[in-house]
Design a protein around this motif. Structure first.
Motif, PDB file in Angstrom:
ATOM      1  N   GLU A   4       0.816  -1.200   0.000  1.00 12.44           N
ATOM      2  CA  GLU A   4       0.000   0.000   0.000  1.00 12.44           C
ATOM      3  C   GLU A   4       0.859   1.264   0.000  1.00 12.44           C
ATOM      4  O   GLU A   4       1.925   1.337   0.614  1.00 12.44           O
ATOM      5  CB  GLU A   4      -0.910  -0.003   1.219  1.00 12.44           C
ATOM      6  CG  GLU A   4      -1.886  -1.167   1.234  1.00 12.44           C
ATOM      7  CD  GLU A   4      -2.788  -1.167   0.028  1.00 12.44           C
ATOM      8  OE1 GLU A   4      -2.725  -2.105  -0.767  1.00 12.44           O
ATOM      9  OE2 GLU A   4      -3.554  -0.198  -0.106  1.00 12.44           O
ATOM     10  N   LYS A  60      -0.245  -5.314  -3.284  1.00 15.70           N
ATOM     11  CA  LYS A  60      -1.514  -4.694  -2.903  1.00 15.70           C
ATOM     12  C   LYS A  60      -2.703  -5.634  -3.076  1.00 15.70           C
ATOM     13  O   LYS A  60      -3.657  -5.574  -2.294  1.00 15.70           O
ATOM     14  CB  LYS A  60      -1.740  -3.411  -3.692  1.00 15.70           C
ATOM     15  CG  LYS A  60      -1.975  -3.590  -5.181  1.00 15.70           C
ATOM     16  CD  LYS A  60      -2.226  -2.255  -5.868  1.00 15.70           C
ATOM     17  CE  LYS A  60      -2.531  -2.440  -7.343  1.00 15.70           C
ATOM     18  NZ  LYS A  60      -2.792  -1.145  -8.015  1.00 15.70           N
ATOM     19  N   ARG A  64      -5.058  -6.824   0.022  1.00 11.59           N
ATOM     20  CA  ARG A  64      -6.505  -6.637   0.026  1.00 11.59           C
ATOM     21  C   ARG A  64      -7.243  -7.977   0.118  1.00 11.59           C
ATOM     22  O   ARG A  64      -8.299  -8.061   0.743  1.00 11.59           O
ATOM     23  CB  ARG A  64      -6.948  -5.886  -1.230  1.00 11.59           C
ATOM     24  CG  ARG A  64      -6.506  -4.433  -1.256  1.00 11.59           C
ATOM     25  CD  ARG A  64      -7.010  -3.678  -0.060  1.00 11.59           C
ATOM     26  NE  ARG A  64      -6.768  -2.252  -0.201  1.00 11.59           N
ATOM     27  CZ  ARG A  64      -6.740  -1.394   0.806  1.00 11.59           C
ATOM     28  NH1 ARG A  64      -6.935  -1.816   2.030  1.00 11.59           N
ATOM     29  NH2 ARG A  64      -6.507  -0.115   0.603  1.00 11.59           N
ATOM     30  N   ARG A  67      -7.223  -8.847   3.668  1.00 14.49           N
ATOM     31  CA  ARG A  67      -8.166  -8.019   4.416  1.00 14.49           C
ATOM     32  C   ARG A  67      -9.603  -8.519   4.227  1.00 14.49           C
ATOM     33  O   ARG A  67     -10.412  -8.498   5.156  1.00 14.49           O
ATOM     34  CB  ARG A  67      -8.056  -6.560   3.979  1.00 14.49           C
ATOM     35  CG  ARG A  67      -6.783  -5.866   4.417  1.00 14.49           C
ATOM     36  CD  ARG A  67      -6.678  -5.719   5.926  1.00 14.49           C
ATOM     37  NE  ARG A  67      -7.711  -4.865   6.474  1.00 14.49           N
ATOM     38  CZ  ARG A  67      -7.611  -3.538   6.619  1.00 14.49           C
ATOM     39  NH1 ARG A  67      -6.498  -2.927   6.229  1.00 14.49           N
ATOM     40  NH2 ARG A  67      -8.594  -2.842   7.146  1.00 14.49           N
ATOM     41  N   ASP A 210     -10.163  -2.814  -4.238  1.00 13.26           N
ATOM     42  CA  ASP A 210     -11.077  -2.959  -3.107  1.00 13.26           C
ATOM     43  C   ASP A 210     -12.271  -3.834  -3.463  1.00 13.26           C
ATOM     44  O   ASP A 210     -12.895  -4.437  -2.578  1.00 13.26           O
ATOM     45  CB  ASP A 210     -11.554  -1.591  -2.609  1.00 13.26           C
ATOM     46  CG  ASP A 210     -10.603  -0.996  -1.584  1.00 13.26           C
ATOM     47  OD1 ASP A 210     -10.002  -1.775  -0.823  1.00 13.26           O
ATOM     48  OD2 ASP A 210     -10.449   0.234  -1.558  1.00 13.26           O
ATOM     49  N   GLU A 211     -12.598  -3.921  -4.754  1.00 16.03           N
ATOM     50  CA  GLU A 211     -13.661  -4.825  -5.180  1.00 16.03           C
ATOM     51  C   GLU A 211     -13.248  -6.275  -4.943  1.00 16.03           C
ATOM     52  O   GLU A 211     -14.076  -7.125  -4.588  1.00 16.03           O
ATOM     53  CB  GLU A 211     -13.995  -4.591  -6.650  1.00 16.03           C
ATOM     54  CG  GLU A 211     -15.107  -5.473  -7.195  1.00 16.03           C
ATOM     55  CD  GLU A 211     -16.459  -5.207  -6.549  1.00 16.03           C
ATOM     56  OE1 GLU A 211     -17.364  -6.043  -6.721  1.00 16.03           O
ATOM     57  OE2 GLU A 211     -16.613  -4.170  -5.857  1.00 16.03           O
ATOM     58  N   ARG A 213     -11.366  -7.260  -2.500  1.00 13.69           N
ATOM     59  CA  ARG A 213     -11.577  -7.448  -1.068  1.00 13.69           C
ATOM     60  C   ARG A 213     -13.035  -7.761  -0.758  1.00 13.69           C
ATOM     61  O   ARG A 213     -13.336  -8.700  -0.001  1.00 13.69           O
ATOM     62  CB  ARG A 213     -11.124  -6.194  -0.312  1.00 13.69           C
ATOM     63  CG  ARG A 213     -11.442  -6.210   1.180  1.00 13.69           C
ATOM     64  CD  ARG A 213     -10.981  -4.925   1.839  1.00 13.69           C
ATOM     65  NE  ARG A 213     -11.351  -4.879   3.249  1.00 13.69           N
ATOM     66  CZ  ARG A 213     -10.979  -3.904   4.084  1.00 13.69           C
ATOM     67  NH1 ARG A 213     -10.222  -2.918   3.635  1.00 13.69           N
ATOM     68  NH2 ARG A 213     -11.359  -3.926   5.344  1.00 13.69           N
ATOM     69  N   ARG A 214     -13.963  -7.007  -1.351  1.00 13.93           N
ATOM     70  CA  ARG A 214     -15.383  -7.204  -1.054  1.00 13.93           C
ATOM     71  C   ARG A 214     -15.884  -8.556  -1.553  1.00 13.93           C
ATOM     72  O   ARG A 214     -16.659  -9.242  -0.869  1.00 13.93           O
ATOM     73  CB  ARG A 214     -16.193  -6.065  -1.675  1.00 13.93           C
ATOM     74  CG  ARG A 214     -16.014  -4.735  -0.967  1.00 13.93           C
ATOM     75  CD  ARG A 214     -16.999  -3.701  -1.466  1.00 13.93           C
ATOM     76  NE  ARG A 214     -16.686  -3.253  -2.819  1.00 13.93           N
ATOM     77  CZ  ARG A 214     -15.904  -2.218  -3.094  1.00 13.93           C
ATOM     78  NH1 ARG A 214     -15.330  -1.527  -2.112  1.00 13.93           N
ATOM     79  NH2 ARG A 214     -15.684  -1.856  -4.344  1.00 13.93           N
TER      80      ARG A 214
END
Length: 233
Positions: A4, A60, A64, A67, A210-211, A213-214
């Protein structure tokens, strides 16, 4: 392919309380262990991209993905493959890296003996993780991110009987969506294989990481719930 970019995230990644070294046949593996609070529903190993092309556990996408698993209540272990960072040894052409993954799984199985295990990997890490996780009875589910189907043979997955999630960029340079769809279509029904395509991005998911991650968080939460309701026999 770096970790990050913000100073805060970088400091957190390089100097977290969860840093550790795991003994390995070639010496040691550098690792980061994160345990969610207040309850741990499972444990996951997350593997990084190709060591000879800058891949590390601070990548990264790997960060993610971990996470996302943590969001779902899983403890996560990220390792640096042999010869990367402070891990000893030298690049093992995929064979040595499989041994590293098995060492890491032994660590997780000892620490979380009663909990389900997941193996996740990005790019080269997906190839390593899928082969190791498929053959290890302790592993209950698999995640492949940016699966490089144009570069490696994944035909061994036709023997897969474990739940498996593929997360892929629509414009991935190392694995076309069409080739990956064909692979998924060949997997046994027992694998409950799911393919989630992130639109408009290439192999490294660009500004949509981040998508990833979701997607992983939602899928892993369902896996954790199923294991609690119907634990493996």
């Amino acid at each position: 392919m770096d970790e990050e970019n913000s100073l805060g995230e970088r400091f957190f990644e390089v100097y977290p309380a969860g840093n550790l070294f795991i003994p390995a046949p070639h010496g040691r593996l550098e690792a980061i262990l994160k345990e969610p609070r207040p309850q741990t529903r499972g444990a996951a190993l997350v593997l990084h991209p190709h060591p000879q092309h800058g891949g590390t556990m601070h990548n990264k996408v790997v960060f993610r993905a971990a996470r996302g698993l943590e969001d779902a209540g899983f403890a996560t272990l990220r390792i640096n493959f042999r010869g990367v960072g402070q891990s000893t040894g030298e690049y093992g052409y995929g064979i040595g890296e499989q041994e590293d993954a098995r060492v890491a799984l032994d660590f997780l199985a000892d620490r979380y003996a009663a909990l389900p295990l997941i193996v996740a990997g990005f790019s080269f890490g997906s190839r390593v993780g899928l082969e190791v996780g498929l053959r290890d009875d302790r592993v209950r589910a698999l995640i492949a991110i940016g699966t490089p189907v144009n570069m490696y043979d994944f035909s061994f997955l036709r023997a897969c009987r474990k739940p498996i999630l593929f997360v892929h960029g629509e414009l991935d340079e190392f694995g076309s969506v069409e080739s990956l769809r064909s692979l998924v279509a060949e997997l046994p029904l027992e694998a409950h294989a799911q393919l989630r395509v992130v639109p408009g991005v290439g192999h490294f998911f660009d500004d949509k990481v981040d998508e990833v991650r979701r997607i992983i968080a939602a899928w892993a939460a369902r896996q954790g719930a199923e294991q609690v309701v119907s634990p493996p026999v």
